[in-house]
Write a protein that holds these residues in place. Structure first.
Motif, PDB file in Angstrom:
ATOM      1  N   LEU A 132       0.686  -1.246  -0.211  1.00  0.00           N
ATOM      2  CA  LEU A 132      -0.103   0.116  -0.102  1.00  0.00           C
ATOM      3  C   LEU A 132       0.857   1.283   0.039  1.00  0.00           C
ATOM      4  N   THR A 133       0.503   2.193  -0.984  1.00  0.00           N
ATOM      5  CA  THR A 133       1.069   3.480  -0.898  1.00  0.00           C
ATOM      6  C   THR A 133       0.291   4.500  -1.115  1.00  0.00           C
ATOM      7  N   LEU A 134       0.754   5.743  -0.757  1.00  0.00           N
ATOM      8  CA  LEU A 134      -0.220   6.844  -1.010  1.00  0.00           C
ATOM      9  C   LEU A 134      -0.719   7.194  -2.304  1.00  0.00           C
ATOM     10  N   ASP A 135      -2.179   7.524  -2.456  1.00  0.00           N
ATOM     11  CA  ASP A 135      -2.662   7.663  -3.681  1.00  0.00           C
ATOM     12  C   ASP A 135      -2.160   8.879  -4.265  1.00  0.00           C
ATOM     13  N   THR A 136      -1.204   8.842  -5.476  1.00  0.00           N
ATOM     14  CA  THR A 136      -0.495   9.907  -5.715  1.00  0.00           C
ATOM     15  C   THR A 136      -1.288  11.036  -6.384  1.00  0.00           C
ATOM     16  N   LYS A 137      -2.423  10.626  -7.236  1.00  0.00           N
ATOM     17  CA  LYS A 137      -3.069  11.187  -8.144  1.00  0.00           C
ATOM     18  C   LYS A 137      -4.362  12.166  -7.285  1.00  0.00           C
ATOM     19  N   ASP A 227      -7.833  10.166   3.795  1.00  0.00           N
ATOM     20  CA  ASP A 227      -6.740   9.400   3.658  1.00  0.00           C
ATOM     21  C   ASP A 227      -6.873   8.231   2.622  1.00  0.00           C
ATOM     22  N   LYS A 228      -6.021   8.541   1.390  1.00  0.00           N
ATOM     23  CA  LYS A 228      -6.285   7.541   0.426  1.00  0.00           C
ATOM     24  C   LYS A 228      -5.111   6.765   0.027  1.00  0.00           C
ATOM     25  N   LEU A 229      -5.233   5.531   0.138  1.00  0.00           N
ATOM     26  CA  LEU A 229      -4.304   4.565  -0.174  1.00  0.00           C
ATOM     27  C   LEU A 229      -4.204   3.852  -1.534  1.00  0.00           C
ATOM     28  N   LYS A 230      -3.558   3.366  -2.206  1.00  0.00           N
ATOM     29  CA  LYS A 230      -3.769   2.299  -3.354  1.00  0.00           C
ATOM     30  C   LYS A 230      -2.927   1.638  -3.217  1.00  0.00           C
TER      31      LYS A 230
END
Length: 237
Positions: A132-137, A227-230
């Motif tokens: 899981l990483t931060l949603d960059t878009k 707080d959005k994660l992809k």
């Protein structure tokens, strides 16, 4: 590798609501039982896995890896102060779930390749790796101008890592985790001061102070955001 001492300390990430929401998300991605074996790479204080251990009444304590050993780490996990490559190189255990949450960006591409190869070898059949990483878009993290500039710069590297992950010839699925945050501005200002996110680690005291003043003027008493994660899920077949 840079060490973050405060990322899961008295933040929404350490809240009961967040932990419950995230563990429900995990259980939707992989069916687990009390006999499941779990590895958490970059576990921080281990509160997420500690809570999951209690929820599932795990027979085997989840293993948590981190380069920073906090005095208040969760005793429901088996904590190991080590880096992922060192541990996985000598690992003989097989896991149902390997979690890499908001940690993969600390490694270079060569290290990431090693970690994923060793992690995949350490899975049981039908086992999964969740990254899981931060949603960059669509990122909504409250920032001050310099913080946003540095964060956007780091997102370019995150996107490169993400593309490399997608190119791997391993069965994979893509999903997202979203948590609605309602945090008091004073609490968030303390988080900024403590450099709760890696982007802030190299900022000077003056830059942090100026950033705090900017956040203080920019936001009301309560700060609301998502707080959005992809998430990319690799499955061993």
């Amino acid at each position: 590798m840079l060490s973050i001492k405060n990322w899961d300390n008295n933040t929404w990430i350490s809240s009961t609501k967040y932990i419950k929401s995230f563990n429900n998300f995990l259980l939707k991605q992989k069916k687990l039982t009390k006999h499941s074996k779990i590895l958490d790479i970059g576990c921080g204080r281990g509160r997420i896995m500690g809570s999951l251990s209690s929820k599932l009444k795990l027979v085997n304590k989840p293993i948590g890896l981190d380069i920073e050993k906090h005095k208040d780490f969760d005793k429901r996990i088996s904590f190991k102060k080590t880096n992922a490559i060192k541990y996985l190189t000598n690992n003989k255990k097989k896991f149902d779930l390997i979690l890499i949450k908001q940690t993969i960006h600390f490694f270079n591409l060569r290290e990431i390749t090693k970690i994923l190869r060793f992690s995949h070898d350490s899975l049981k059949p039908e086992g999964v790796i969740l990254i899981l990483t931060l949603d960059t878009k669509n990122n909504e993290i409250p920032t001050f101008s310099l913080m946003k500039q540095k964060l956007n710069h780091s997102f370019k590297r995150d996107n490169l890592i993400w593309k490399k992950l997608l190119q791997l010839n391993i069965k994979k699925n893509i999903t997202k985790f979203n948590f609605k945050v309602n945090v008091k501005k004073n609490t968030y200002l303390k988080m900024i001061k403590q450099r709760y996110i890696s982007t802030l680690l190299k900022f000077s005291s003056l830059q942090i102070s100026n950033g705090i003043n900017e956040i203080n003027l920019k936001y009301k008493k309560n700060i609301l955001f998502n707080d959005k994660l992809k998430c990319i899920i690799f499955k061993k077949v």
